[in-house]
Design a protein around this motif. Structure first.
Motif, PDB file in Angstrom:
ATOM      1  N   PRO A   8      37.966  37.573  29.496  1.00 43.07           N
ATOM      2  CA  PRO A   8      38.545  36.277  29.094  1.00 43.07           C
ATOM      3  C   PRO A   8      40.017  36.348  28.670  1.00 43.07           C
ATOM      4  O   PRO A   8      40.736  35.368  28.779  1.00 43.07           O
ATOM      5  N   ASN A   9      40.462  37.509  28.193  1.00 41.50           N
ATOM      6  CA  ASN A   9      41.835  37.618  27.687  1.00 41.50           C
ATOM      7  C   ASN A   9      42.757  38.430  28.591  1.00 41.50           C
ATOM      8  O   ASN A   9      43.845  38.800  28.170  1.00 41.50           O
ATOM      9  N   ARG A  10      42.309  38.711  29.803  1.00 43.87           N
ATOM     10  CA  ARG A  10      43.146  39.516  30.699  1.00 43.87           C
ATOM     11  C   ARG A  10      43.620  38.684  31.884  1.00 43.87           C
ATOM     12  O   ARG A  10      42.890  37.856  32.416  1.00 43.87           O
ATOM     13  N   LEU A  11      44.857  38.957  32.280  1.00 43.83           N
ATOM     14  CA  LEU A  11      45.471  38.233  33.381  1.00 43.83           C
ATOM     15  C   LEU A  11      44.868  38.694  34.715  1.00 43.83           C
ATOM     16  O   LEU A  11      44.631  39.876  34.920  1.00 43.83           O
ATOM     17  N   ARG A  12      44.618  37.758  35.595  1.00 49.07           N
ATOM     18  CA  ARG A  12      44.070  38.065  36.923  1.00 49.07           C
ATOM     19  C   ARG A  12      45.178  37.888  37.951  1.00 49.07           C
ATOM     20  O   ARG A  12      45.774  36.827  38.060  1.00 49.07           O
ATOM     21  N   ARG A  69      37.740  30.641  43.728  1.00 50.62           N
ATOM     22  CA  ARG A  69      37.232  29.884  42.571  1.00 50.62           C
ATOM     23  C   ARG A  69      36.099  30.648  41.883  1.00 50.62           C
ATOM     24  O   ARG A  69      36.036  30.736  40.660  1.00 50.62           O
ATOM     25  N   SER A  70      35.199  31.216  42.688  1.00 46.35           N
ATOM     26  CA  SER A  70      34.079  31.990  42.125  1.00 46.35           C
ATOM     27  C   SER A  70      34.587  33.208  41.376  1.00 46.35           C
ATOM     28  O   SER A  70      34.092  33.544  40.298  1.00 46.35           O
ATOM     29  N   LEU A  71      35.593  33.866  41.953  1.00 49.44           N
ATOM     30  CA  LEU A  71      36.179  35.040  41.312  1.00 49.44           C
ATOM     31  C   LEU A  71      36.801  34.659  39.971  1.00 49.44           C
ATOM     32  O   LEU A  71      36.631  35.372  38.978  1.00 49.44           O
ATOM     33  N   ALA A  72      37.492  33.526  39.931  1.00 46.57           N
ATOM     34  CA  ALA A  72      38.121  33.067  38.686  1.00 46.57           C
ATOM     35  C   ALA A  72      37.066  32.837  37.601  1.00 46.57           C
ATOM     36  O   ALA A  72      37.260  33.215  36.433  1.00 46.57           O
ATOM     37  N   THR A  73      35.932  32.257  37.983  1.00 46.81           N
ATOM     38  CA  THR A  73      34.844  31.988  37.030  1.00 46.81           C
ATOM     39  C   THR A  73      34.283  33.289  36.472  1.00 46.81           C
ATOM     40  O   THR A  73      34.118  33.449  35.257  1.00 46.81           O
ATOM     41  N   VAL A  74      33.966  34.232  37.387  1.00 46.11           N
ATOM     42  CA  VAL A  74      33.394  35.515  36.971  1.00 46.11           C
ATOM     43  C   VAL A  74      34.396  36.291  36.115  1.00 46.11           C
ATOM     44  O   VAL A  74      34.032  36.899  35.111  1.00 46.11           O
TER      45      VAL A  74
END
Length: 199
Positions: free
Chosen positions: A138-142, A127-132
């Motif tokens: 903001p526009n790149r897929l993780r 969850r923390s990684l998703a936030t950071v």
């Protein structure tokens, strides 16, 4: 020789055990390397700078290259080992252990980012990684993958083979048991006839 270029926490993050020497550290000038800054140097100085670059090596690398002392440049590859790590498999267990050299880089071009989490904190870390990630990219897929899933995928063929072998072994045991049962039934019928004739 397999050469891995990564940041200075790479070996610690993946839990590689240091058997002698030290880990790479950004505080050391020869550990911290930036290839871009060497282009302005004269060729001789540039080569000396590159050849003095610190590295971590595995025990197999030390053995194959005949390295007996640390902090001495390996003439064959031009790097100076500052630490020896226990051997680790860079690829799946299908491949034999090979020589590996790890180089530190202040700004490596990451293909992957490894994150070690405390046991039980995996979901919170994600969850923390998703936030950071949303703040920085903001526009790149993780694309997040668990190491256990990656390892499991490497041995997917073996797991299928094991399943098939288990199924065929079970089938063979069943057929053998049926054969033995058939022999017992036949032997029992013959005995019944013998007993009838004797009476």
């Amino acid at each position: 020789i397999n050469i891995i270029t990564a940041d200075f926490d790479f070996a610690r993050t993946l839990g590689f055990k240091l058997t002698s020497g030290r880990h790479l550290d950004a505080g050391y000038g020869t550990d911290s390397f930036d290839l871009g800054s060497t282009w302005s140097m004269p060729p001789k100085e540039r080569n000396e700078y590159i050849n003095s670059r610190s590295a971590l090596i595995t025990a197999t690398t030390a053995l194959l290259l005949g390295i007996e002392r640390l902090d001495t440049t390996i003439s064959k590859v031009g790097y100076t080992p500052v630490g020896i790590l226990e051997d680790f498999h860079r690829e799946s267990l299908h491949h034999a252990l090979g020589p590996v050299i790890i180089l530190g880089d202040n700004n490596p071009d990451y293909a992957q980012l490894f994150i070690r989490t405390a046991p039980g904190m995996e979901q919170e870390a994600q969850r923390s990684l998703a936030t950071v990630w949303k703040e920085i990219y903001p526009n790149r897929l993780r694309d997040v993958q668990w190491m256990s899933d990656i390892l499991e995928k490497q041995y997917e063929a073996e797991q299928k083979q094991q399943l098939l072998l288990s199924l065929f072994s079970g089938l063979m045991l069943l057929l053998s048991a049926m054969g033995v049962f058939g022999l017992i039934v036949q032997a029992a019928r013959q005995r019944i006839k013998e007993i009838g004739i004797r009476k």
